[in-house]
Each structure stands twice: as structure tokens, then as C-alpha cells.
Motif scaffolding. Structure first.
Motif, PDB file in Angstrom:
ATOM      1  N   GLN A 145       0.687  -1.228   0.249  1.00  0.00           N
ATOM      2  CA  GLN A 145      -0.074  -0.177  -0.195  1.00  0.00           C
ATOM      3  C   GLN A 145       0.693   1.279  -0.032  1.00  0.00           C
ATOM      4  N   ALA A 156      -7.861   0.792   6.110  1.00  0.00           N
ATOM      5  CA  ALA A 156      -8.979   1.745   6.584  1.00  0.00           C
ATOM      6  C   ALA A 156      -9.014   1.482   7.932  1.00  0.00           C
ATOM      7  N   LEU A 157      -9.056   0.348   8.459  1.00  0.00           N
ATOM      8  CA  LEU A 157      -9.152   0.090   9.888  1.00  0.00           C
ATOM      9  C   LEU A 157      -8.082   0.396  11.056  1.00  0.00           C
ATOM     10  N   THR A 214     -12.772  -4.982  -0.532  1.00  0.00           N
ATOM     11  CA  THR A 214     -13.283  -4.617   0.827  1.00  0.00           C
ATOM     12  C   THR A 214     -12.111  -5.228   1.782  1.00  0.00           C
ATOM     13  N   ALA A 271      -9.157  -3.123   1.369  1.00  0.00           N
ATOM     14  CA  ALA A 271      -9.038  -1.800   2.079  1.00  0.00           C
ATOM     15  C   ALA A 271      -9.341  -1.899   3.631  1.00  0.00           C
ATOM     16  N   GLY A 272     -10.135  -2.854   3.955  1.00  0.00           N
ATOM     17  CA  GLY A 272     -10.196  -2.911   5.393  1.00  0.00           C
ATOM     18  C   GLY A 272      -9.053  -3.085   6.265  1.00  0.00           C
TER      19      GLY A 272
END
Length: 194
Positions: free
Chosen positions: A109, A161-162, A154, A157-158
Motif C-alpha cells: 500500500q 482503513a481500519l 473490501t 481496504a479494510g
């Protein structure tokens, strides 16, 4: 005795990978040198060269270790019936693989340009397409195909993002998995009334 020597060699290889991905994530792939990796490990550069000649060799080894479980998962999925149970199980297993490879995914990332430049980026993309082919029905309505694509993204990204949200990492992983499974379940169940 030979087994013990092989295990130590494997442990050293793993330590090098762990420290390298840590440094790559901290300061970027391009700004990390083999010397810094050796210093953090408290070994000589010669000892490091015994296992890896270049930073790219370390990075490739990390991706090979990551993609091995993905390849096994893809092969497993191809051999299963195209059922909702298979798709949900694939997501559960992939969730665990992502958790096991979290430091590498953080690196990917934060170093997207480097990943794109190396062949590993393209091979990872190919594996994602193969996984998508298992959970997506080609003849399904476009919205259901998007749900399947979204389920995989998802999960990725999870992870990012989390990471800054308070909470137990396992609870976050389960929440992300639940959303991904819901998307695939909805896509699998066919046309929906609004």
C-alpha cells in the motif's frame, strides 16, 4: 544435525524478511539499503548476502511466501463446486492469508510505485483475477459482478482503513470478512427487487 542447521538458516531468512519489510514500510523501499537491514539485524552484509544478494531478492521472496497460500487457495477453489459455500469459504481462507501477510500488504500500500515497477505487481494482479473468477459468475448482472469485485477490495481496504480505528484487530478482521461475505452472498442469490 543437518536439520537443525537448515532450521537456523530458515530462521535467519525469515528474520531478514521481517526486518526488511519493517524498514521498507517505515522509510520506503527506495530509501532502505542492504546495509541498514544488516545493521538492524546486527549481522554483517556478507551474512545478509548469503541469503539475499539484493533488496529486490528480499522483496521477491516475500511475495513468493505470500503468493504460495494464494496459489493453494486458488487451486482449492477451482476444484470446488461453484456454490455459495465455496465462495464464502474462499473469502474466509483469504481473510486469514491477508492477516498472516499484513506487514507485506502495508508495504504494498505504501510503496505502490515500486510494486508496479517490479514483476511481482503484475503476478499479484493475475492472482486477484483468478480469485475473482472463482467468486464471480460471468453471466451474472453487472451489479452482482461489481459486488464480487467489491468483496475482494473490501478485504484489502479494510486492512488499511481500519488500522487507525480503535478496536481489537481480530474483531476488525471479522467485521471486514462479514461485509465481504454479505456482498458475495447477495451477488450469488441472483436478481434482487428494489
Amino acid at each position: 544435525m543437518g536439520g537443525s542447521r537448515q532450521r537456523r538458516r530458515g530462521d535467519t531468512r525469515q528474520r531478514i524478511q521481517d526486518v526488511a519489510v519493517e524498514l521498507f514500510a517505515e522509510q520506503g523501499y527506495e530509501k532502505t539499503s542492504l546495509r541498514e537491514i544488516a545493521e538492524r539485524l546486527d549481522v554483517t552484509k556478507a551474512a545478509l548476502y548469503y541469503h539475499f544478494k539484493t533488496k529486490e531478492d528480499i522483496l521477491i521472496s516475500l511475495f513468493e511466501d505470500l503468493t504460495r497460500p494464494m496459489d493453494e487457495l486458488i487451486e482449492w477453489g477451482k476444484g470446488q463446486p461453484r456454490s455459495l459455500d465455496t465462495k464464502q469459504e474462499l473469502l474466509r481462507r483469504y481473510s486469514q492469508a491477508l492477516t498472516d501477510a499484513a506487514p507485506l500488504f502495508r508495504f504494498m500500500q505504501e510503496n505502490q510505485a515500486t510494486v508496479r515497477e517490479l514483476s511481482i505487481g503484475e503476478s499479484f494482479k493475475d492472482r486477484m483475477v483468478k480469485m475473482l473468477d472463482i467468486i464471480r459468475e460471468p453471466e451474472a448482472p453487472l451489479t452482482d459482478q461489481v459486488r464480487c469485485v467489491s468483496a475482494l477490495f473490501t478485504m484489502h481496504a479494510g486492512m488499511f482503513a481500519l488500522k487507525d480505528i480503535e478496536g481489537d484487530p481480530e474483531d476488525k478482521r471479522k467485521a471486514v470478512l462479514e461485509v465481504a461475505v454479505e456482498l458475495v452472498t447477495r451477488a450469488h442469490s441472483g436478481p434482487h427487487e428494489s
